[in-house]
Every structure is written in structure tokens, then in C-alpha cells.
Design a protein around this motif. Structure first.
Motif, PDB file in Angstrom:
ATOM      1  N   ASP A   1       0.835  -1.197   0.000  1.00  0.00           N
ATOM      2  CA  ASP A   1       0.000   0.000   0.000  1.00  0.00           C
ATOM      3  C   ASP A   1       0.873   1.251   0.000  1.00  0.00           C
ATOM      4  O   ASP A   1       1.905   1.307   0.676  1.00  0.00           O
ATOM      5  N   ILE A   2       0.448   2.247  -0.769  1.00  0.00           N
ATOM      6  CA  ILE A   2       1.210   3.490  -0.849  1.00  0.00           C
ATOM      7  C   ILE A   2       0.248   4.647  -1.042  1.00  0.00           C
ATOM      8  O   ILE A   2      -0.772   4.521  -1.737  1.00  0.00           O
ATOM      9  N   CYS A   3       0.540   5.752  -0.416  1.00  0.00           N
ATOM     10  CA  CYS A   3      -0.235   6.969  -0.645  1.00  0.00           C
ATOM     11  C   CYS A   3       0.186   7.554  -1.994  1.00  0.00           C
ATOM     12  O   CYS A   3       1.385   7.720  -2.249  1.00  0.00           O
ATOM     13  N   PRO A   4      -0.763   7.841  -2.885  1.00  0.00           N
ATOM     14  CA  PRO A   4      -0.386   8.342  -4.211  1.00  0.00           C
ATOM     15  C   PRO A   4       0.206   9.749  -4.193  1.00  0.00           C
ATOM     16  O   PRO A   4       0.623  10.247  -5.244  1.00  0.00           O
ATOM     17  N   ARG A   5       0.276  10.380  -3.025  1.00  0.00           N
ATOM     18  CA  ARG A   5       0.915  11.688  -2.921  1.00  0.00           C
ATOM     19  C   ARG A   5       2.413  11.571  -2.603  1.00  0.00           C
ATOM     20  O   ARG A   5       3.100  12.586  -2.488  1.00  0.00           O
ATOM     21  N   GLU A   6       2.914  10.356  -2.480  1.00  0.00           N
ATOM     22  CA  GLU A   6       4.345  10.168  -2.242  1.00  0.00           C
ATOM     23  C   GLU A   6       5.146  10.505  -3.499  1.00  0.00           C
ATOM     24  O   GLU A   6       4.690  10.287  -4.628  1.00  0.00           O
ATOM     25  N   LYS A   7       6.363  11.010  -3.311  1.00  0.00           N
ATOM     26  CA  LYS A   7       7.232  11.378  -4.432  1.00  0.00           C
ATOM     27  C   LYS A   7       7.521  10.180  -5.330  1.00  0.00           C
ATOM     28  O   LYS A   7       7.635  10.320  -6.552  1.00  0.00           O
ATOM     29  N   GLU A   8       7.644   9.011  -4.728  1.00  0.00           N
ATOM     30  CA  GLU A   8       7.926   7.792  -5.501  1.00  0.00           C
ATOM     31  C   GLU A   8       6.841   7.534  -6.539  1.00  0.00           C
ATOM     32  O   GLU A   8       7.117   7.191  -7.695  1.00  0.00           O
ATOM     33  N   PHE A   9       5.596   7.724  -6.126  1.00  0.00           N
ATOM     34  CA  PHE A   9       4.475   7.483  -7.034  1.00  0.00           C
ATOM     35  C   PHE A   9       4.408   8.575  -8.097  1.00  0.00           C
ATOM     36  O   PHE A   9       4.171   8.301  -9.282  1.00  0.00           O
ATOM     37  N   ALA A  10       4.630   9.817  -7.695  1.00  0.00           N
ATOM     38  CA  ALA A  10       4.614  10.921  -8.654  1.00  0.00           C
ATOM     39  C   ALA A  10       5.708  10.751  -9.702  1.00  0.00           C
ATOM     40  O   ALA A  10       5.504  11.033 -10.891  1.00  0.00           O
ATOM     41  N   SER A  11       6.855  10.261  -9.287  1.00  0.00           N
ATOM     42  CA  SER A  11       7.957  10.033 -10.221  1.00  0.00           C
ATOM     43  C   SER A  11       7.592   8.971 -11.250  1.00  0.00           C
ATOM     44  O   SER A  11       7.919   9.101 -12.442  1.00  0.00           O
ATOM     45  N   MET A  12       6.882   7.941 -10.817  1.00  0.00           N
ATOM     46  CA  MET A  12       6.452   6.898 -11.730  1.00  0.00           C
ATOM     47  C   MET A  12       5.471   7.455 -12.761  1.00  0.00           C
ATOM     48  O   MET A  12       5.575   7.165 -13.957  1.00  0.00           O
ATOM     49  N   MET A  13       4.524   8.274 -12.325  1.00  0.00           N
ATOM     50  CA  MET A  13       3.559   8.842 -13.267  1.00  0.00           C
ATOM     51  C   MET A  13       4.230   9.827 -14.229  1.00  0.00           C
ATOM     52  O   MET A  13       3.844   9.922 -15.396  1.00  0.00           O
ATOM     53  N   LYS A  14       5.235  10.536 -13.765  1.00  0.00           N
ATOM     54  CA  LYS A  14       5.964  11.460 -14.649  1.00  0.00           C
ATOM     55  C   LYS A  14       6.605  10.707 -15.802  1.00  0.00           C
ATOM     56  O   LYS A  14       6.529  11.130 -16.959  1.00  0.00           O
ATOM     57  N   GLN A  15       7.216   9.549 -15.493  1.00  0.00           N
ATOM     58  CA  GLN A  15       7.829   8.743 -16.546  1.00  0.00           C
ATOM     59  C   GLN A  15       6.767   8.149 -17.467  1.00  0.00           C
ATOM     60  O   GLN A  15       6.949   8.083 -18.690  1.00  0.00           O
ATOM     61  N   MET A  16       5.643   7.740 -16.900  1.00  0.00           N
ATOM     62  CA  MET A  16       4.553   7.206 -17.723  1.00  0.00           C
ATOM     63  C   MET A  16       4.062   8.246 -18.712  1.00  0.00           C
ATOM     64  O   MET A  16       3.797   7.933 -19.880  1.00  0.00           O
ATOM     65  N   ARG A  17       3.943   9.485 -18.275  1.00  0.00           N
ATOM     66  CA  ARG A  17       3.492  10.549 -19.178  1.00  0.00           C
ATOM     67  C   ARG A  17       4.455  10.693 -20.354  1.00  0.00           C
ATOM     68  O   ARG A  17       4.032  10.853 -21.502  1.00  0.00           O
ATOM     69  N   LYS A  18       5.739  10.622 -20.094  1.00  0.00           N
ATOM     70  CA  LYS A  18       6.730  10.704 -21.164  1.00  0.00           C
ATOM     71  C   LYS A  18       6.604   9.508 -22.106  1.00  0.00           C
ATOM     72  O   LYS A  18       6.679   9.650 -23.331  1.00  0.00           O
ATOM     73  N   ASP A  19       6.406   8.334 -21.527  1.00  0.00           N
ATOM     74  CA  ASP A  19       6.325   7.116 -22.337  1.00  0.00           C
ATOM     75  C   ASP A  19       5.087   7.122 -23.237  1.00  0.00           C
ATOM     76  O   ASP A  19       5.136   6.626 -24.370  1.00  0.00           O
ATOM     77  N   LEU A  20       3.975   7.650 -22.746  1.00  0.00           N
ATOM     78  CA  LEU A  20       2.749   7.689 -23.548  1.00  0.00           C
ATOM     79  C   LEU A  20       2.918   8.602 -24.765  1.00  0.00           C
ATOM     80  O   LEU A  20       2.405   8.301 -25.848  1.00  0.00           O
ATOM     81  N   VAL A  21       3.642   9.691 -24.607  1.00  0.00           N
ATOM     82  CA  VAL A  21       3.959  10.558 -25.744  1.00  0.00           C
ATOM     83  C   VAL A  21       4.890   9.822 -26.712  1.00  0.00           C
ATOM     84  O   VAL A  21       4.722   9.891 -27.933  1.00  0.00           O
ATOM     85  N   ARG A  22       5.831   9.098 -26.160  1.00  0.00           N
ATOM     86  CA  ARG A  22       6.797   8.352 -26.974  1.00  0.00           C
ATOM     87  C   ARG A  22       6.107   7.284 -27.821  1.00  0.00           C
ATOM     88  O   ARG A  22       6.503   7.037 -28.966  1.00  0.00           O
ATOM     89  N   ILE A  23       5.072   6.654 -27.303  1.00  0.00           N
ATOM     90  CA  ILE A  23       4.374   5.584 -28.031  1.00  0.00           C
ATOM     91  C   ILE A  23       3.816   6.093 -29.358  1.00  0.00           C
ATOM     92  O   ILE A  23       3.808   5.361 -30.352  1.00  0.00           O
ATOM     93  N   VAL A  24       3.367   7.349 -29.384  1.00  0.00           N
ATOM     94  CA  VAL A  24       2.821   7.912 -30.635  1.00  0.00           C
ATOM     95  C   VAL A  24       3.836   8.827 -31.329  1.00  0.00           C
ATOM     96  O   VAL A  24       3.480   9.632 -32.187  1.00  0.00           O
ATOM     97  N   HIS A  25       5.100   8.704 -30.936  1.00  0.00           N
ATOM     98  CA  HIS A  25       6.212   9.409 -31.593  1.00  0.00           C
ATOM     99  C   HIS A  25       6.066  10.927 -31.515  1.00  0.00           C
ATOM    100  O   HIS A  25       6.460  11.644 -32.450  1.00  0.00           O
ATOM    101  N   GLY A  26       5.501  11.403 -30.417  1.00  0.00           N
ATOM    102  CA  GLY A  26       5.355  12.845 -30.247  1.00  0.00           C
ATOM    103  C   GLY A  26       6.646  13.498 -29.803  1.00  0.00           C
ATOM    104  O   GLY A  26       7.439  12.904 -29.054  1.00  0.00           O
ATOM    105  N   ASN A  27       6.867  14.719 -30.250  1.00  0.00           N
ATOM    106  CA  ASN A  27       7.998  15.521 -29.799  1.00  0.00           C
ATOM    107  C   ASN A  27       7.718  15.990 -28.375  1.00  0.00           C
ATOM    108  O   ASN A  27       6.749  16.727 -28.154  1.00  0.00           O
TER     109      ASN A  27
END
Length: 374
Positions: free
Chosen positions: A26-52
Motif C-alpha cells: 500500500d502506498i499513498c499516491p501523494r508520495e514522491k515515488e508514485f509521482a515520479s512513476m507517473m511522470k515517466q509514464m506521461r513521457k512514455d505515452l507521448v513516446r508511443i505515438v512518436h510525439g515531440n
């Protein structure tokens, strides 16, 4: 773990590793660890469609794919402007319904569900309505499996000064998309489709500058406002509201598996599954709803046979009891069912399915090959 083969258009069959990725401390989604994971996911989702990454960003939301339609339509229309919906299926029709519910000025440019939109007619509407600020359509209409010519429609939208929003819920991370080359300003998806994760997480990938400009547009929703969610991510690294924590972990695993398999390799697998579906249908005599050359390679809408013994519910239940899920059609005036090439499945799974489907037809006395009225 029992493995079911889902031939419906989502949620899709998942890998065991994606399923088990939900089992985390269990983890609180306000932890830095979780925010860091979502930050990378956001980058990866742009990468999947070859966005700049300098021009495009991803914004995550809680909800199913329809939430993304709502977000884009209500958030990205300036005051006193109009939306053009290029509508040849159930999911573009859903966008029209959203416009109606918000009372947004819009044009519902309808085409038959079994035909491609006509580019000259779209251009004529754009010429006659300079107040159109958004053109909206669906990439793959999963009700029929038809693939719309988004690159051509997007070029028209840009020629007449409109942004182009595309529902890519059933193509994102399956059929290769180049967001810039395809003239797309905003696309969208949800975790349970192409990434083969769990329901409850969705995202919009779009132009950062347009999102920032939309801060001054009329506010039509609180929870579903694109700029509000984007701004909160940028300031805090977090979702504005509580995210579906376990689904985020599963989706992180699914993204890793997407890149491990490879974009073109994954598309080749879906294509092989799609071909296996057509091979099995042809052997049994079933007919498609959509011309083969117009199909997106992910969904086959199959016409009901003209046989008094055919009963979709009975056939569905027979297949379901044996681990295969088939799905009813979504075309108002025609009886169809759908078989989809989504998810973590292979051509061998399709071969096994058609053994079961043939058994079902025999069990219920349906003629093989199936017959149709001429």
C-alpha cells in the motif's frame, strides 16, 4: 491463473505479469515515488505515438475511454466556436451526444457506418463554416472495424485553422501512430485497450501549447477539465484527484512490456491474429460487414447468418463457458457480432477458438458453412 481469451473490443486479455503488478505494498499516491512513476509514464505515452516531447504532453485521468472524449470536447473549444464531428459510427456518435449534453455548437456530419468519410464533403463544411475550431473523428470505429483516413482529415482541419482531435482508444499502442505525421493535435486511449492493462486509467496526448491556451476557454466541467489536470501535474507531479493506484502499477508494467515487445512486432502479432480471425470465419462461411480493405486490422464485424437455429446468446454462452468471449454488434440497423484482435493473444488462440465456435454451431444445429440470404 485461468486464462480467458477476450475477443471483445476491450478490456483486453492481459499477461499474468500485468495482473500481478497490481499486488504491491500500500502506498499513498501523494508520495514522491508514485509521482515520479507517473511522470515517466506521461513521457512514455507521448513516446508511443512518436510525439515531440517539446510540443506534446500526456495528461492522465481516472475513468474509461469515454472520459477522454468528454475531456477533449468540453475543454478544447473556445468561446463562440464550433465543433465538426466526422461521424460514421457509434463512437463518433457518442462525441455528438457529448456536444449535445454540454450544449456546444456543433455540426454532426454523418456518413454511413459501412463507408469511409468523403473528404470533399468535409472540406465543403469547413469552407462554409469558418467558426469551426475543432474537427473530431474516430480512428478505428470499433462498432464496425472501419479505419478512418485521419491523416487526410487532419490536413484539412489544419488548412482551415482548426485543431484535430482523434479518438484513438482502440488503436493507441496497437496500430502504429505518428501523431505529427498523422496531423493529430490530440489523441487518447485507456489502459485496458492497446496497452493490455486494467480498466480505470485513461489519458489524453496532445499539444502542450493548445492545452495552455485552453486555460482561458469557457469552463464546462470541473473534474474533466484538461487544463486543470495538466496544470496540477505540472505543479505537483500528481493527479488532481485520487488515482487508481493499482491500475497505475499495472499500466507501468504494461508499458514496459509494450516497449520490450516492440511497436512493429506487436502490430505484426495483432495483424497475425486478425488474419487468423478472417481465416476461421471464411472456413465457416461467415461474412464481414466492412470491406476488407477498409478494415483497421483490429475488429471484424460479422453478419448474423440467415439460419433459424442461429442464436447469438446461446453461441456466446457456449464459447464463454470454454474460456472465449465474443461480443455483440453495435450497428443499429444490422445484426452483427464482433471478433477483435486486441490483447495478449496469438493466432493459436484464434485457432482454438474456432474449434469451439464450430462445436457451438454443430451443437445448436446451425448449418456449416453458414448461409445468407442473397
Amino acid at each position: 491463473m485461468k486464462r480467458n481469451i477476450l475477443l471483445n473490443p476491450g478490456p483486453a486479455t492481459t499477461t499474468d505479469t500485468v495482473k500481478m503488478a497490481q499486488v504491491v505494498p500500500d502506498i499513498c499516491p501523494r508520495e514522491k515515488e508514485f509521482a515520479s512513476m507517473m511522470k515517466q509514464m506521461r513521457k512514455d505515452l507521448v513516446r508511443i505515438v512518436h510525439g515531440n516531447p517539446e510540443q506534446y504532453t500526456a495528461v492522465l485521468f481516472c475513468g474509461s475511454g469515454t472520459l477522454n472524449l468528454d475531456v477533449c470536447i468540453n475543454s478544447l473549444l473556445p468561446a463562440d466556436k464550433k465543433i465538426l464531428v466526422v461521424n460514421n459510427g457509434a463512437y463518433s456518435a457518442r462525441a455528438v451526444e457529448i456536444c449535445e449534453y454540454y450544449g456546444l455548437p456543433h455540426i454532426n456530419l454523418k456518413f454511413p457506418v459501412d463507408e469511409l468519410p468523403k473528404i470533399p464533403e468535409i472540406e465543403k463544411v469547413l469552407q462554409e463554416n469558418p467558426e469551426i475550431a475543432m474537427v473530431y473523428t474516430t480512428h478505428n470505429e470499433t462498432g464496425t472495424g472501419i479505419l478512418n483516413p485521419v491523416r487526410e482529415i487532419g490536413a484539412l482541419a489544419h488548412r482551415y485553422g482548426a485543431i484535430f482531435v482523434v479518438d484513438t482508444t482502440s488503436t493507441f499502442a496497437m496500430r502504429p501512430i505518428d501523431i505529427e505525421a498523422d496531423n493529430i493535435d490530440f489523441c487518447m486511449a485507456s489502459a485496458q485497450k492497446g496497452l493490455m492493462s486494467m480498466t480505470g486509467l485513461s489519458w489524453v496526448v496532445g499539444k502542450t501549447q493548445v492545452i495552455q491556451e485552453s486555460a482561458t476557454y469557457p469552463k464546462r466541467s470541473y473534474y474533466c477539465n484538461l487544463y486543470l489536470q495538466y496544470d496540477f501535474f505540472e505543479k505537483t507531479g500528481e493527479m488532481h484527484f485520487t488515482p487508481p493506484v493499482q491500475t497505475v502499477y499495472a499500466t507501468r508494467q504494461a508499458i514496459e512490456e509494450y516497449f520490450a515487445e516492440g511497436e512493429m512486432e506487436k502490430w505484426a502479432r495483432h495483424t497475425a491474429v486478425f488474419e487468423a480471425i478472417h481465416k476461421g470465419l471464411s472456413k465457416l462461411g461467415f461474412r464481414d460487414m466492412i470491406k476488407r480493405e477498409w478494415q483497421a486490422g483490429l475488429v471484424v464485424a460479422v453478419k448474423y447468418p440467415a439460419d433459424v437455429n442461429w442464436d447469438f446468446e446461446k453461441v456466446h454462452d457456449y464459447c464463454y463457458a470454454r474460456g472465449f468471449t465474443i461480443y455483440p454488434g453495435k450497428i443499429a440497423d444490422q445484426n452483427t457480432f464482433r471478433l477483435c484482435a486486441l490483447g495478449a493473444i496469438t493466432p493459436k488462440d484464434i485457432e482454438d477458438f474456432f474449434v469451439v465456435l464450430e462445436e457451438a454451431l454443430i451443437t445448436f444445429g446451425v448449418q456449416i458453412p453458414v448461409c445468407y440470404e442473397e
